[in-house]
Motif scaffolding. Structure first.
Motif, PDB file in Angstrom:
ATOM      1  N   LEU A 135    -184.642 -37.648 -74.269  1.00 42.52           N
ATOM      2  CA  LEU A 135    -184.929 -36.225 -74.432  1.00 42.52           C
ATOM      3  C   LEU A 135    -183.982 -35.566 -75.434  1.00 42.52           C
ATOM      4  CD1 LEU A 135    -186.481 -33.682 -73.531  1.00 42.52           C
ATOM      5  CD2 LEU A 135    -184.821 -33.452 -71.665  1.00 42.52           C
ATOM      6  N   ALA A 136    -182.701 -35.848 -75.342  1.00 39.33           N
ATOM      7  CA  ALA A 136    -181.736 -35.234 -76.262  1.00 39.33           C
ATOM      8  C   ALA A 136    -182.024 -35.648 -77.704  1.00 39.33           C
ATOM      9  CB  ALA A 136    -180.313 -35.615 -75.872  1.00 39.33           C
ATOM     10  N   ASN A 139    -184.816 -33.938 -79.396  1.00 40.31           N
ATOM     11  CA  ASN A 139    -184.527 -32.517 -79.565  1.00 40.31           C
ATOM     12  C   ASN A 139    -183.292 -32.284 -80.430  1.00 40.31           C
ATOM     13  OD1 ASN A 139    -186.454 -30.763 -77.894  1.00 40.31           O
ATOM     14  ND2 ASN A 139    -186.019 -32.490 -76.564  1.00 40.31           N
ATOM     15  N   ILE A 141    -180.209 -33.311 -80.343  1.00 45.27           N
ATOM     16  CA  ILE A 141    -178.913 -33.079 -79.705  1.00 45.27           C
ATOM     17  C   ILE A 141    -178.168 -34.406 -79.764  1.00 45.27           C
ATOM     18  CG2 ILE A 141    -177.737 -32.477 -77.561  1.00 45.27           C
ATOM     19  CD1 ILE A 141    -180.399 -30.924 -76.866  1.00 45.27           C
ATOM     20  N   LYS A 148    -173.405 -30.258 -73.869  1.00 40.60           N
ATOM     21  CA  LYS A 148    -174.845 -30.009 -74.027  1.00 40.60           C
ATOM     22  C   LYS A 148    -175.625 -31.324 -73.910  1.00 40.60           C
ATOM     23  CE  LYS A 148    -178.136 -27.792 -77.154  1.00 40.60           C
ATOM     24  NZ  LYS A 148    -178.302 -27.126 -78.455  1.00 40.60           N
ATOM     25  N   GLU A 151    -175.826 -32.382 -70.336  1.00 42.80           N
ATOM     26  CA  GLU A 151    -176.773 -31.507 -69.640  1.00 42.80           C
ATOM     27  C   GLU A 151    -178.213 -31.962 -69.879  1.00 42.80           C
ATOM     28  OE1 GLU A 151    -178.226 -26.927 -70.288  1.00 42.80           O
ATOM     29  OE2 GLU A 151    -176.082 -27.324 -70.480  1.00 42.80           O
ATOM     30  N   TRP A 152    -178.554 -32.262 -71.131  1.00 44.75           N
ATOM     31  CA  TRP A 152    -179.916 -32.708 -71.463  1.00 44.75           C
ATOM     32  C   TRP A 152    -180.193 -34.108 -70.911  1.00 44.75           C
ATOM     33  CZ3 TRP A 152    -183.947 -30.512 -74.551  1.00 44.75           C
ATOM     34  CH2 TRP A 152    -183.751 -29.158 -74.820  1.00 44.75           C
ATOM     35  N   ASP A 153    -179.156 -34.967 -70.890  1.00 46.52           N
ATOM     36  CA  ASP A 153    -179.323 -36.292 -70.286  1.00 46.52           C
ATOM     37  C   ASP A 153    -179.665 -36.160 -68.803  1.00 46.52           C
ATOM     38  OD1 ASP A 153    -178.731 -37.587 -72.684  1.00 46.52           O
ATOM     39  OD2 ASP A 153    -176.624 -37.947 -72.162  1.00 46.52           O
ATOM     40  N   LYS A 155    -181.038 -33.576 -67.343  1.00 47.54           N
ATOM     41  CA  LYS A 155    -182.395 -33.014 -67.257  1.00 47.54           C
ATOM     42  C   LYS A 155    -183.440 -34.120 -67.442  1.00 47.54           C
ATOM     43  CE  LYS A 155    -185.337 -29.578 -69.543  1.00 47.54           C
ATOM     44  NZ  LYS A 155    -185.425 -28.565 -70.606  1.00 47.54           N
ATOM     45  N   MET A 156    -183.211 -35.021 -68.403  1.00 49.17           N
ATOM     46  CA  MET A 156    -184.147 -36.118 -68.633  1.00 49.17           C
ATOM     47  C   MET A 156    -184.239 -37.020 -67.404  1.00 49.17           C
ATOM     48  SD  MET A 156    -184.015 -39.213 -71.427  1.00 49.17           S
ATOM     49  CE  MET A 156    -182.381 -39.640 -70.871  1.00 49.17           C
ATOM     50  N   TYR A 168    -191.438 -39.579 -74.905  1.00 50.85           N
ATOM     51  CA  TYR A 168    -190.210 -39.747 -75.696  1.00 50.85           C
ATOM     52  C   TYR A 168    -190.350 -40.907 -76.680  1.00 50.85           C
ATOM     53  CZ  TYR A 168    -188.340 -36.796 -71.960  1.00 50.85           C
ATOM     54  OH  TYR A 168    -188.131 -35.789 -71.054  1.00 50.85           O
TER      55      TYR A 168
END
Length: 182
Positions: A135-136, A139, A141, A148, A151-153, A155-156, A168
């Motif tokens: 995901l990162a 996007n 990142i 950050k 955080e995205w890891d 969330k994924m 992905y």
């Protein structure tokens, strides 16, 4: 378990069918840097070390730090092409077949990236296999923003499903996300 089966099958057949491309890149890489394969110890699942395999995109004597800390002038012309097309990542299919990585997961960091390791540890990111993409990455990142990224890891990981797994992969294959900013 189903994702691990897809990981193995896609990686195995990817290596089987893409070996001519891998061979061509190896030959070109030999003329580019003298050593086309890059191996580096990375942080794996449960913070266990594993050896990441990639095509070399920088000279052999380049310092072993996160990509965003290395100057753009360190990337060779072939390396720049390999990064833009994400072909430098193909040898990681070996890591996936071996069960050290997944096709989708948090990008594996270096052991000297203390801030990122701490942020990921706090969010439980090391409970899953690291991945080739995630995901990162789609996007844009990268590891230059450790909190950050962690955080995205997280969330994924919390939203991982077969649908997201394939999303992905398709987004990466079609060029979404620029990868590490160098």
């Amino acid at each position: 378990m189903l994702i691990r089966i897809f990981d193995f099958l896609f990686s195995f057949f990817g290596l089987l069918f893409l070996w001519p491309i891998l061979l061509i890149i190896c030959v070109l890489g030999y003329f580019d840097t003298g050593s086309p394969i890059f191996r580096q110890e990375r942080v794996g699942r449960n913070q266990k070390p594993f050896t990441l395999i990639k095509f070399r995109t920088m000279p052999v004597n380049t310092q072993s730090v996160a990509t965003h800390l290395v100057g753009a002038s360190s990337v060779t012309k072939l390396g720049s092409f390999l990064r833009k097309t994400k072909l430098d990542e193909l040898p990681q299919l070996i890591n996936v077949v071996k069960g050290e990585m997944s096709l989708v997961g948090p990008r594996p960091c270096l052991f000297n990236q203390k801030e990122l390791i701490d942020a990921r540890e706090a969010r439980g990111v090391f409970q899953v296999l690291p991945g080739v993409t995630g995901l990162a990455q789609v996007n844009e990142i990268d590891m230059s923003t450790p909190e950050k990224l962690a955080e995205w890891d997280e969330k994924m990981i919390q939203t991982m499903s077969l649908k997201n797994y394939f999303t992905y992969l398709i987004q990466t294959a079609t060029g979404k996300g620029s990868g590490d900013r160098v």
